[in-house]
Design an enzyme around this catalytic site. Sequence first.
Site, PDB file in Angstrom:
ATOM      1  N   SER A 146       0.795  -1.243   0.000  1.00 45.32           N
ATOM      2  CA  SER A 146       0.000   0.000   0.000  1.00 45.32           C
ATOM      3  C   SER A 146       0.820   1.281   0.000  1.00 45.32           C
ATOM      4  O   SER A 146       0.272   2.355  -0.242  1.00 45.32           O
ATOM      5  CB  SER A 146      -0.942   0.024   1.208  1.00 45.32           C
TER       6      SER A 146
ATOM      7  N   LYS B  90       0.474   3.301  -3.068  1.00 50.64           N
ATOM      8  CA  LYS B  90      -0.711   4.131  -3.329  1.00 50.64           C
ATOM      9  C   LYS B  90      -0.360   5.617  -3.351  1.00 50.64           C
ATOM     10  O   LYS B  90      -0.972   6.399  -4.080  1.00 50.64           O
ATOM     11  CB  LYS B  90      -1.789   3.868  -2.262  1.00 50.64           C
TER      12      LYS B  90
ATOM     13  N   TYR C 144      -3.327  -2.540 -10.698  1.00 49.51           N
ATOM     14  CA  TYR C 144      -3.303  -2.319  -9.244  1.00 49.51           C
ATOM     15  C   TYR C 144      -2.488  -3.393  -8.515  1.00 49.51           C
ATOM     16  O   TYR C 144      -1.679  -3.086  -7.637  1.00 49.51           O
ATOM     17  CB  TYR C 144      -4.742  -2.279  -8.719  1.00 49.51           C
TER      18      TYR C 144
ATOM     19  N   TYR D 151      -4.707   3.466   7.733  1.00 45.70           N
ATOM     20  CA  TYR D 151      -6.019   2.850   7.876  1.00 45.70           C
ATOM     21  C   TYR D 151      -6.687   3.336   9.164  1.00 45.70           C
ATOM     22  O   TYR D 151      -6.719   4.536   9.429  1.00 45.70           O
ATOM     23  CB  TYR D 151      -5.913   1.312   7.816  1.00 45.70           C
TER      24      TYR D 151
ATOM     25  N   VAL E  57       1.259  -3.727   4.000  1.00 39.86           N
ATOM     26  CA  VAL E  57       1.208  -5.013   4.703  1.00 39.86           C
ATOM     27  C   VAL E  57       2.448  -5.879   4.458  1.00 39.86           C
ATOM     28  O   VAL E  57       2.589  -6.935   5.047  1.00 39.86           O
ATOM     29  CB  VAL E  57      -0.078  -5.826   4.391  1.00 39.86           C
TER      30      VAL E  57
END
Length: 304
Positions: free
Chosen positions: A64, A67, A189, A240, A258
């Site tokens: 992530s 992103k 992605y 998050y 992660v």
Amino acid sequence: MHDYQALLEVLYHDAIKAKNRGSIATYIPELAHIDINNFGIHLKTIDGKDFGIGDYNKPFSIQSISKVLALSKAMELVGDAVWKRVDVEPSGNPFNFLSLLEIENGIPRNPLINSGAIVIADILVSNLKNPKEDFLSYIKMITNDDSISYNESVAKSEQITGFKNYAAANLLKSFKNLNNPVDDVLDFYFHQCAIEMSCSQLSKAFYLFANKGKCLQNKLHISEQQAKRINALMLTCGFYDEAGEFAFKVGLPGKSGVGGGIIALLPNHFIISVWSPGLNKKGNSQLGMHALQQFTTHTKRSIF
């Protein structure tokens, strides 16, 4: 002036004594093989000095963290049009939470949760001629490092097991917030998340967010205002449902993945990357969070 090398060594030796290193993210089968004892810290100052200890040159799956890099490329390509399709509010929910997306008519809460990142992927697929090749070229350019690549087996592993991402993409498609075929967007992605980088490479990649939109080669990719907005999103949405905790304890804009990586930065001063693959219950690196909290406590360098 801080002796960063000495401090990183203290933080490293303190952290490796921890009895609880968290748990590896086994829901992506390829990540389950990673040795939980990996741990590295790297710091890059805005004037280009490097400090590191442990496994800071060992590549890992950035997941992530990618992103933020995808968002920066989308903003470089389409500017504020990004915000017509994705919001800028913290979600307060896990990264793969879906029910909010339905309640809020297919507009993801922010670009750093999975549904928001899938919309950003759709923008890149629409605006890049060869999306996977062009995005990787962007990463190589901002780091000045041609050795960075996708891990194809991690991408395939995510493709086989990413049912919630397929659900999110189909939900976005049903609300007309996905312009390309679901499979094309998710192929991009999954590859984006499967980029492998080391802590030292990550510090180089995120230099532009600490340097008003200019990368290490002094090339402007995003405006100073866009860099400010991305940093604000990292502070409020980068972890998050643990973003508030990170702001409270560490006090820097940052992003976790992660794969066990965390990147954080203080604009105009430094970028710090940590990697330890054992995750806490919220999906963030157990030792990484601890080391960064200790770092800002010792240096008294945070945005607050």
